[in-house]
Write a protein that holds these residues in place. Sequence first.
Motif, PDB file in Angstrom:
ATOM      1  N   VAL A   1       0.903  -1.163   0.055  1.00  9.28           N
ATOM      2  CA  VAL A   1       0.143  -0.003   0.039  1.00  9.28           C
ATOM      3  C   VAL A   1       0.783   1.199   0.065  1.00  9.28           C
ATOM      4  O   VAL A   1       1.315   1.623   1.027  1.00  9.28           O
ATOM      5  N   GLU A   2       0.932   1.877  -1.151  1.00  8.36           N
ATOM      6  CA  GLU A   2       1.938   2.886  -1.345  1.00  8.36           C
ATOM      7  C   GLU A   2       1.453   4.357  -0.635  1.00  8.36           C
ATOM      8  O   GLU A   2       2.545   5.276  -0.363  1.00  8.36           O
ATOM      9  N   LYS A   3       0.235   4.355  -0.211  1.00  6.17           N
ATOM     10  CA  LYS A   3      -0.231   5.619   0.671  1.00  6.17           C
ATOM     11  C   LYS A   3       0.221   5.495   1.880  1.00  6.17           C
ATOM     12  O   LYS A   3       0.186   6.410   2.790  1.00  6.17           O
ATOM     13  N   LEU A   4       0.814   4.445   2.484  1.00  8.47           N
ATOM     14  CA  LEU A   4       1.207   4.443   3.839  1.00  8.47           C
ATOM     15  C   LEU A   4       2.760   4.554   3.849  1.00  8.47           C
ATOM     16  O   LEU A   4       3.429   4.053   2.709  1.00  8.47           O
ATOM     17  N   PRO A   5       3.245   5.108   4.797  1.00 10.29           N
ATOM     18  CA  PRO A   5       4.774   5.347   5.011  1.00 10.29           C
ATOM     19  C   PRO A   5       5.488   3.780   4.876  1.00 10.29           C
ATOM     20  O   PRO A   5       5.198   2.867   5.304  1.00 10.29           O
ATOM     21  N   GLY A   6       6.392   3.910   3.928  1.00  6.70           N
ATOM     22  CA  GLY A   6       7.104   2.621   3.723  1.00  6.70           C
ATOM     23  C   GLY A   6       6.534   1.533   2.941  1.00  6.70           C
ATOM     24  O   GLY A   6       7.050   0.647   2.741  1.00  6.70           O
ATOM     25  N   CYS A   7       5.411   1.782   2.328  1.00  2.00           N
ATOM     26  CA  CYS A   7       4.820   1.006   1.434  1.00  2.00           C
ATOM     27  C   CYS A   7       4.808  -0.558   2.050  1.00  2.00           C
ATOM     28  O   CYS A   7       5.288  -1.542   1.457  1.00  2.00           O
ATOM     29  N   PRO A   8       4.075  -0.663   3.032  1.00  2.00           N
ATOM     30  CA  PRO A   8       4.093  -1.806   3.947  1.00  2.00           C
ATOM     31  C   PRO A   8       3.852  -3.195   3.117  1.00  2.00           C
ATOM     32  O   PRO A   8       3.058  -2.857   1.963  1.00  2.00           O
ATOM     33  N   ASP A   9       4.310  -4.298   3.133  1.00  2.00           N
ATOM     34  CA  ASP A   9       4.300  -5.541   2.256  1.00  2.00           C
ATOM     35  C   ASP A   9       2.869  -5.881   2.334  1.00  2.00           C
ATOM     36  O   ASP A   9       2.385  -6.404   1.366  1.00  2.00           O
TER      37      ASP A   9
END
Length: 138
Positions: free
Chosen positions: A42-50
């Motif tokens: 999810v690119e909208k969250l910091p770090g683009c969580p897996d």
Amino acid sequence: MDVHSKEIRSYNMSRVKSKSTKPEEIVRKFLFSNGLRYRKNVEKLPGCPDIVLQKYRCVIFVNGCFWHVHEKCKKFSWPKNNKEFWEEKLTSNKKRDIDNISKLKFAGWKVITVWECELKASTRNKRLAHLLLEILNN
């Protein structure tokens, strides 16, 4: 042919995937088989969580031991060649991870890191069972 030549090393490094790695797939299949639904990268969250489990307000990073500097791990050691480049690169990765985790926690997300080495066959089941508890217990 020298397996440590610059060209061969460069080719090998270019083949390293950043998304949908084998460790990520192991975790995702486990979560899905246990009825948990998630979103990937999810690119909208910091770090683009897996992995993002919106229902549990939980994100999971599945980290490679080398790329994310898993200290005291058998899979991590500082490269001996081009030391300055690698120290800067890997230290930067680690700092970025710390910053992203901090931002996510501040925004109210539970952040879980699963290390590549924790998913080896001998420890995988125990780690995945613990992961499920981490997600479900607030």
